[in-house]
Design a protein around this motif. Sequence first.
Motif, short mmCIF file in Angstrom:
data_model
loop_
_atom_site.label_atom_id
_atom_site.label_comp_id
_atom_site.label_asym_id
_atom_site.label_seq_id
_atom_site.Cartn_x
_atom_site.Cartn_y
_atom_site.Cartn_z
N ARG A 1 0.86 -2.52 9.99
CA ARG A 1 0.20 -1.34 9.40
C ARG A 1 -0.71 -1.73 8.24
NH1 ARG A 1 3.06 3.54 10.61
NH2 ARG A 1 3.80 3.30 12.76
N PHE A 2 -0.39 -2.83 7.56
CA PHE A 2 -1.23 -3.27 6.44
C PHE A 2 -2.41 -4.11 6.90
CE2 PHE A 2 2.53 -2.18 3.94
CZ PHE A 2 1.95 -1.55 2.85
N ALA A 3 -2.35 -4.64 8.12
CA ALA A 3 -3.44 -5.47 8.62
C ALA A 3 -4.65 -4.58 8.91
CB ALA A 3 -3.01 -6.20 9.89
N GLY A 4 -5.73 -4.79 8.18
CA GLY A 4 -6.94 -4.01 8.40
C GLY A 4 -6.98 -2.67 7.70
N ASN A 5 -5.93 -2.35 6.91
CA ASN A 5 -5.88 -1.08 6.18
C ASN A 5 -5.78 -1.32 4.69
OD1 ASN A 5 -5.99 1.09 8.07
ND2 ASN A 5 -3.93 0.53 8.77
N THR A 6 -6.28 -0.38 3.90
CA THR A 6 -6.06 -0.42 2.47
C THR A 6 -4.63 0.03 2.19
OG1 THR A 6 -6.76 1.87 2.14
CG2 THR A 6 -8.48 0.18 2.03
N ARG B 1 0.25 -11.58 4.63
CA ARG B 1 -1.13 -12.06 4.70
C ARG B 1 -1.61 -11.96 6.15
NH1 ARG B 1 -1.64 -17.85 2.47
NH2 ARG B 1 -1.43 -16.72 0.50
N ASN B 2 -2.73 -11.28 6.34
CA ASN B 2 -3.32 -11.15 7.68
C ASN B 2 -2.32 -10.64 8.72
OD1 ASN B 2 -5.79 -12.17 6.70
ND2 ASN B 2 -5.10 -14.28 7.03
N GLY B 3 -1.53 -9.66 8.35
CA GLY B 3 -0.59 -9.07 9.29
C GLY B 3 0.66 -9.88 9.54
N GLN B 4 0.87 -10.95 8.76
CA GLN B 4 2.05 -11.79 8.92
C GLN B 4 2.89 -11.75 7.64
OE1 GLN B 4 2.80 -13.37 11.86
NE2 GLN B 4 0.98 -12.37 12.69
N ILE B 5 4.21 -11.79 7.79
CA ILE B 5 5.11 -11.82 6.64
C ILE B 5 5.33 -13.27 6.23
CG2 ILE B 5 7.43 -11.31 5.80
CD1 ILE B 5 7.45 -8.92 7.74
N GLY C 1 -6.67 -10.58 -0.57
CA GLY C 1 -6.24 -9.86 0.62
C GLY C 1 -4.75 -9.87 0.83
N ASP C 2 -4.00 -10.69 0.10
CA ASP C 2 -2.54 -10.70 0.23
C ASP C 2 -1.96 -9.36 -0.18
OD1 ASP C 2 -2.69 -13.31 1.04
OD2 ASP C 2 -1.45 -14.13 -0.58
N VAL D 1 6.40 -4.02 12.15
CA VAL D 1 5.63 -2.78 12.06
C VAL D 1 5.04 -2.64 10.66
CG1 VAL D 1 5.76 -0.27 12.12
CG2 VAL D 1 6.92 -1.62 13.87
N LEU D 2 5.83 -2.96 9.65
CA LEU D 2 5.34 -2.91 8.27
C LEU D 2 4.12 -3.81 8.11
CD1 LEU D 2 8.67 -3.03 6.21
CD2 LEU D 2 7.39 -1.03 6.93
N ALA D 3 4.22 -5.03 8.63
CA ALA D 3 3.13 -5.99 8.49
C ALA D 3 1.88 -5.53 9.24
CB ALA D 3 3.57 -7.36 8.98
#
Length: 314
Positions: A208-213, A126-130, A186-187, A204-206
């Motif tokens: 890359r998903f922040a702000g991207n589909t 969520r929001n770039g955090q695991i 958004g989760d 890095v995984l987290a």
Amino acid sequence: MQFSVYQESLIGGRKINQDRMGYSFTRDALLLLLCDGMGGHLRGEMAATIAMQTIATLFQQQATPYVKKPERFLEDAFLAAHREIHRYRAINNLPETPRTTIVGCLVQHNTAIWAHCGDSRLYWMRNGQILARTRDHSRLETLIAQGKVDPSERATHPDRNKLFNCIGAPNLPIVEISRRASLMAGDILLLCSDGLWSVLPDHVLAQRFAGNTVMRAVPDLLKSAVGIAGKNSDNATALAVMWQGSKELEDITSISTHTLPVGAVSTTIQAPQDNIAQHAAEDDLFNDDEIEKAIEEIRGAIQKSSQITSRNSN
């Protein structure tokens, strides 16, 4: 339900791809699955395929339109897959039983529950955090949990690839089931094989998903992992869902399940082969009529899903 989903698998430097992934959904339930056939054993890709097909068949039967006992479903379905793999070995008179790691997630009523055997992982972000991730059933993770090995040694420790749990082994698998997780718009739910997570760190995984589909993040991550690993790269596979997409990231790939007819199931998981009997049931085996009915229903669902499912490169 509304969600965006994307799945992709790269063969990397291997001769064959033993990873399998897919998803199925009704109006009120979503099943995510990913398997990594174990290359150190005979026909790992068949173990992964059989596990996927068996569990998808059970979901088809029990999600009416949602699964009444999700934790029980995941455990029973994983054990049924284990039995089907052993049956496949017996039918084909193989010298050993094919094996696979597996991770699966069931989402319904804005709640996710996941289960795994081995080192195929699920990340909840969520929001770039695991917020949570599965813990590998490996010798190394056990040593880390016991405080005998520092977490910084994950990438270099000699026991990092030694697993003590999988589907298809001589002993029954240990099906580890998560607590229920309440999802917010958004989760991200990411299921992936070790060909991805063993190369790219969690943060890095987290990021890359922040702000991207998911359709942008997944291909980017897979290409990065295979590129970094080079010619010895493992198969790299990922299946990601953005739950109910946020308004900022909403796109035309979003799936709204209210468009499904009542009683219908959409799936990207291939129908069982004729020589793989779908005998798994909660307490006993299916009869022949039930097997044929389940197979025909899955084939019909695959045809219905062709207009609304995302790209499947498996």
